[in-house]
Design an enzyme around this catalytic site. Structure first.
Site, PDB file in Angstrom:
ATOM      1  N   HIS A   1      20.817   9.604 -36.566  1.00 41.56           N
ATOM      2  CA  HIS A   1      19.402   9.452 -36.200  1.00 41.56           C
ATOM      3  C   HIS A   1      18.791  10.812 -35.822  1.00 41.56           C
ATOM      4  O   HIS A   1      18.317  11.010 -34.703  1.00 41.56           O
ATOM      5  CB  HIS A   1      19.287   8.497 -35.016  1.00 41.56           C
ATOM      6  CG  HIS A   1      18.400   7.320 -35.272  1.00 41.56           C
ATOM      7  ND1 HIS A   1      18.668   6.382 -36.248  1.00 41.56           N
ATOM      8  CD2 HIS A   1      17.242   6.911 -34.684  1.00 41.56           C
ATOM      9  CE1 HIS A   1      17.730   5.449 -36.230  1.00 41.56           C
ATOM     10  NE2 HIS A   1      16.840   5.756 -35.303  1.00 41.56           N
TER      11      HIS A   1
ATOM     12  N   LEU B   1      14.559   7.487 -44.516  1.00 36.50           N
ATOM     13  CA  LEU B   1      15.347   8.604 -45.040  1.00 36.50           C
ATOM     14  C   LEU B   1      16.763   8.149 -45.395  1.00 36.50           C
ATOM     15  O   LEU B   1      17.339   8.608 -46.392  1.00 36.50           O
ATOM     16  CB  LEU B   1      15.395   9.735 -44.013  1.00 36.50           C
ATOM     17  CG  LEU B   1      14.120  10.569 -43.885  1.00 36.50           C
ATOM     18  CD1 LEU B   1      14.187  11.461 -42.656  1.00 36.50           C
ATOM     19  CD2 LEU B   1      13.892  11.406 -45.134  1.00 36.50           C
TER      20      LEU B   1
END
Length: 510
Positions: free
Chosen positions: A329, A338
């Protein structure tokens, strides 16, 4: 953590004796007065009971060799153990152990792993004889192209390095999925359609993937953001490599402009929700501390390139990197999108996805939201039992203790299997259905034009309204848009839609 019968051995003993806070490895062992080997499978893990004759004895090194031989390589357990032991006495014991059997395969593996994970060099001469041994057994693990360690006569075939090293076991389910040769199947599907059908399908496939990826995050992007995401998806396969700057640029593209970041996050973030009258935080997942993110990301990007150069099976590669990314993250916003972009990047760059096309995998993830969440939770749930954290009244979260090892050496076998299943369904349903719809729509268009010559916009609108209403044009839509059509013309046009386009469930943008 240990639920087997008898006396813990191997990794289970190391964990118990040194009170290691680690994610449970896929196999834990014990020994007892039993006639043969007994295996109990629970929540994706194996608890194995061996006859008492398998007990390695009191030596920790012997238990570690047993683990390497019978349970495989658990980098997380070994790294945590090497931090927990009294360094001086343990290194003395390890040196004596190695000197007693310098050519033993698992002895050399243990020696290599100690120096690899600690960065310390034991006061021992290099191995002078004996064949090289693979660090990971290629029949049990997915491996990278090996690099020889002359000091240990070990061939390092790990998928990453000490900063980030994913592990994926070669379980029967993955071998069966590999044998289906989905990339070849996709190529055959593409070859069976003409260029016009492919060209018409491409736009919708990219749009569908974009819409689904945002929907997973329960977001509805503006037209501008959606267009930027589609453009990013289209140009992604042309990138020959990724680095920090590229990831930052991608993050800036997919989030609202004001939430674009200049680099990896500087604050501790988490995934949670506000609950109760006082809006207290229910925390579902805590990623690593910001200070370790750059090192983890350097390792992840290095691992990506090592697997690409080694031609690791593309879906396995995509699972390890994309899920590794979302667990790290590295940004405040945009991590989920993403994560899914990385799947497309790796599958395209490896040649798994046909050139110029895209598999709308996010659409299947969205349809199977519970499975997707369960896949993420297979890591997050056991992790959360190990973390010590607090959330203050302003919603700021603080993590206590050392936690980077939890994210560095993850077993991504479950993620690889799930991604393979989603990819299979995408190819055989979403991808093929879209191409089939394009061909049917061309036939429908010809028949519709034979009945009534309408502008393209009107024809497409008629079809769309019918698909949204079970194959019939509603009275309201007819009055507003098609009042010039006769009853016979409407019925005839509806019949074409029903016969040629209603085999595909659900409404679809034209």
């Amino acid at each position: 953590m240990f639920s087997g019968r008898g006396t813990p051995i191997g990794y289970a003993k190391a964990i118990a004796d040194h009170n290691l806070a680690v994610m449970p490895p896929h196999q834990l062992s014990s020994c007892a007065a039993v006639a043969g080997k007994h295996v109990e499978r629970k929540e994706g893990r194996e608890f194995v009971t061996y006859p008492s004759s398998y007990n390695p004895g009191p030596s920790l090194c012997d238990h570690l060799e047993f683990a390497l031989k019978h349970e495989g390589v658990s980098l997380e357990v070994l790294a945590a153990l090497f931090r927990a032991v009294d360094q001086g006495p343990f290194e003395d014991e390890l040196c004596r152990h190695i000197q007693a059997r310098p050519t033993g395969q698992n002895t050399r593996r243990l020696w290599f792993l100690y120096e690899f994970l600690t960065g310390r060099e034991l006061p021992l001469e290099d191995v002078a004889q004996g064949n090289y041994v693979e660090l990971l057994d290629p029949e049990r693990y997915y491996t990278a192209a090996p690099v020889n360690s002359r000091r240990h006569r070990v061939r390092d075939n790990l998928l990453g390095n000490v900063n980030f090293c994913p592990m994926v076991r070669r379980i029967p389910a993955l071998q069966e999925l590999e044998a289906k040769r989905l990339a070849s199947e996709a190529a055959q599907i593409v070859a069976s359609y003409d260029e016009d059908a492919l060209r018409r399908a491409v736009d919708y496939l990219y749009t569908k993937e974009t819409r689904s990826s945002f929907n997973i995050e329960r977001e509805k992007p503006s037209q501008k953001r959606a267009a930027r995401f589609v453009a990013l998806l289209r140009e992604l396969p042309d990138r020959t490599s990724l680095n920090r700057a590229a990831l930052v640029q991608m993050q800036n593209v997919i989030v609202e402009e004001r939430f674009g970041e200049r680099g990896y996050r500087k604050a501790q973030n988490y995934v949670g929700e506000s609950v109760g009258v006082g809006l207290r935080q229910r925390v579902h997942f805590v990623p690593p501390r910001p200070k370790v993110v750059p090192r983890l990301m350097r390792g992840l990007l290095s691992s990506l390139e090592r697997m690409m150069a080694s031609q690791v099976e593309p879906v396995v590669h995509a699972a390890a990197i994309s899920f590794g990314f979302v667990f790290i993250h590295p940004f405040e916003d945009g991590n989920g999108r993403l994560h899914r972009l990385l799947i497309h990047y790796i599958l395209s760059r490896a040649g798994f996805t046909p050139k110029g096309l895209i598999f709308p995998i996010s659409a299947v993830m969205l349809q199977k939201r519970q499975q997707y969440d369960a896949c993420l939770e297979s890591f997050s749930k056991p992790l959360m039992t190990l973390l010590d954290y607090t959330v203050d009244e302003d919603g700021h979260l603080s993590v206590k203790g050392r936690t980077s090892g939890f994210y560095r050496y993850v077993d991504f076998t479950r993620m690889a299997e799930d991604l393979y299943l989603w990819t299979e369904e995408t190819i055989r349903t979403e991808f093929r259905d879209e191409l089939d719809f394009i061909v049917r729509y061309r036939k429908a268009r010809e028949k519709l034009d034979d009945l009534v010559e309408m502008p393209d916009t009107s024809r497409n609108r008629f079809v769309q309204f019918c698909l949204q209403n079970g194959g019939r044009l509603s009275a309201g839509k007819r009055a507003k848009y098609f009042s010039a059509l006769t009853d016979d013309e409407v019925r005839a046009l509806e019949q074409v839609v029903q016969e040629l386009l209603m085999t595909r469930a659900g409404p679809r943008p034209i």
